[in-house]
Scaffold this motif. Structure first.
Motif: not given
Length: 497
Positions: A430-440, A483-489, A419-428
């Motif tokens: 999810x997108x971080x996971x997909x980036x790592x899954x793609x690039x590393x 969108x964010x729900x699907x990204x997290x799932x 999460x860019x703020x102190x609280x993690x979010x499902x959408x963020x």
């Protein structure tokens, strides 16, 4: 894989199947908007449920007196001023309005004054100045001087809008029609029944409308738009069916799930709809709105990764020098639109396109990377995690990608989320996971981070809380819930379970 992990993954896939089958229905699903709800309440005070709207607005006020997301300071002024204008005439809510005006007097000098950046809320330069005038006319003590540079930008924008008039229904300038339009030359109602896919613009048109048939159609739009948020509350934009469909399929494509046995048939139906909607001009947020470069490029990526390449001719309509525009004549370019366009080229690779054609675009993205490895300050999303993830999927190899991966790894919260703020979010997350899954995907550090993310996502999944990551940039930050729900799932299925 543990039995528990396998069960969670299976549950996530089944929930994804249901969600993918619903994509686009009802015009999409979004969180309610303070700004649009406030403008509807202020402009149409005799409309049913206005009391409920005012009570909801008061309930959304923060302890500091303002509205909007506290960690996105420049996204707070417009919803706060709109809420103040809606509430100040209600005896039951005058204290809330007074606190909101006091907040703006503290807030504006601290966060405005310089040249507005590329990541300001959509059309705020056009929308805020008329509200400032409205507030001063009503005798409300709101600041003006800190917004001078923003108001100057708004004047420039209004001149451009006037110079390029008339604007056909369903085109981008009409999304901010409430800030500059009048009904004297007729109302530019599009196929959705509203003005510019905007509840606030539609309310302004309804306030001006003197033709009962036209008024009925506008009212019907507001009623239907409210069902996309939480009736009678209004979303910041509607309908968004094509956008919703494209971004969910994009996440599934990055995860390699479009052809998963449990999802293949529902994904195929959505891919058919996407492919049919993509014309030589591109594709817009709905069938009734003009094509934009971001959705067009992302749709081309999705179809290419699904094995249905369509070429990049439509994408290249939005090329402007070393970047890609979302809409013609826009003043603030988008990193993520440019990244999606570059990815469209590398994914589709049409025969007539050489590998060197997007090179100036690639250089621009590399130059815009921060020294800390992040890509930040995008026009369409407030989180650097989303922006970095989108660029990494377009540039998954090389030193820049490695720096970005390190930045993402370092930013993971101790609890496993992002999460860019102190609280993690499902959408963020999810997108971080997909980036790592793609690039590393094979890096030991990434594998460990993905396992921690899987634990976080599992805990989130078990709560069954609705996704409410209000980080997408509209007139105020919002969440396209599906969108964010699907990204997290989707991330949950690939995060090392």
């Amino acid at each position: 894989m543990s039995t528990h992990s396998a069960a969670v993954r299976d549950q996530a896939l089944h929930r994804l199947r249901t969600l993918v089958g619903e994509l686009g229905t009802g015009g999409g699903v979004l969180t309610p908007s303070v700004y649009d709800t406030a403008r509807v309440a202020a402009l149409l005070p005799h409309r049913p449920h206005t009391g409920e709207l005012l009570d909801w607005l008061a309930s959304r006020q923060h302890p500091d007196g303002g509205w909007g997301t506290p960690h996105i300071p420049q996204a707070r002024d417009l919803p706060t001023l709109a809420a103040v204008l809606a509430l100040h005439r209600s005896p039951a809510h005058r204290d809330a309005a007074h606190s909101g005006a006091t907040f703006l007097r503290r807030h504006a000098p601290a966060h405005w004054g310089g040249t507005p950046g590329h990541d300001i809320p959509v059309a705020v330069e056009v929308l805020l100045p008329p509200l400032l005038y409205e507030a001063r006319t009503a005798g409300l003590a709101v600041p003006v001087a800190p917004y001078r540079a923003l108001c100057d930008l708004g004047e420039h924008r209004r001149r451009l809008i006037a110079r390029r008039a008339p604007h056909p229904p369903g085109t981008a300038p009409l999304h901010s029609w409430e800030g500059w339009g009048t009904a004297t030359d007729g109302l530019p109602v599009d196929g959705s029944g509203g003005i510019g896919h905007s509840p606030a613009a539609t309310a302004a048109a309804l306030r001006q409308s003197t033709q009962p048939p036209g008024a009925g159609r506008l009212e019907d739009y507001l009623t239907r738009a409210a069902t996309a948020a939480r009736a009678p509350l209004l979303p910041t934009v509607w309908p968004i069916g094509n956008f919703e469909r494209t971004w969910v399929l994009h996440a599934l494509a990055l995860a390699g799930l479009l052809h998963h046995p449990l999802l293949a048939d529902v994904c195929a139906r959505q891919l058919d709809l996407l492919q049919a909607s993509l014309t030589s001009d591109g594709i817009g947020m709905s069938h009734h709105f003009t094509a934009d470069g971001d959705i067009t490029a992302t749709a081309v990526v999705v179809l290419a990764l699904a094995g249905r390449p369509v070429g990049t001719t439509a994408v290249d309509r939005f090329r402007h020098q070393d970047h890609y525009r979302t809409y013609p004549n826009e003043l603030q370019p988008s990193l993520t639109t440019t990244a999606h366009a570059l990815h469209a080229h590398t994914a589709a690779q049409p025969p007539h396109q050489t590998a060197e054609a997007p090179e100036p675009v690639r250089r621009l993205l590399l130059e815009r990377q921060g020294p800390d490895g992040r890509w930040d300050r995008d026009k369409w999303h407030t989180s650097w995690i989303y922006t970095t993830a989108q660029v990494v999927t377009a540039l998954p190899e090389g030193p820049a990608a490695r720096r970005a991966v390190r930045a993402l790894l370092q930013a993971q919260h101790p609890d496993g989320g992002w999460g860019a703020s102190p609280r993690a979010t499902a959408g963020e997350t999810g997108y971080a996971v997909l980036a790592l899954h793609t690039a590393a995907p094979h890096s030991p550090a990434s594998i460990a981070a993905l396992h921690r993310a899987a634990d976080w996502l599992t805990r989130w999944h078990d709560t069954r809380r609705p996704c409410d990551c209000r980080l997408w940039t509209g007139k105020e930050p919002y969440c396209p819930t599906r969108v964010d729900y699907a990204v997290a799932l989707t991330a949950l299925t690939v995060a090392g379970l």
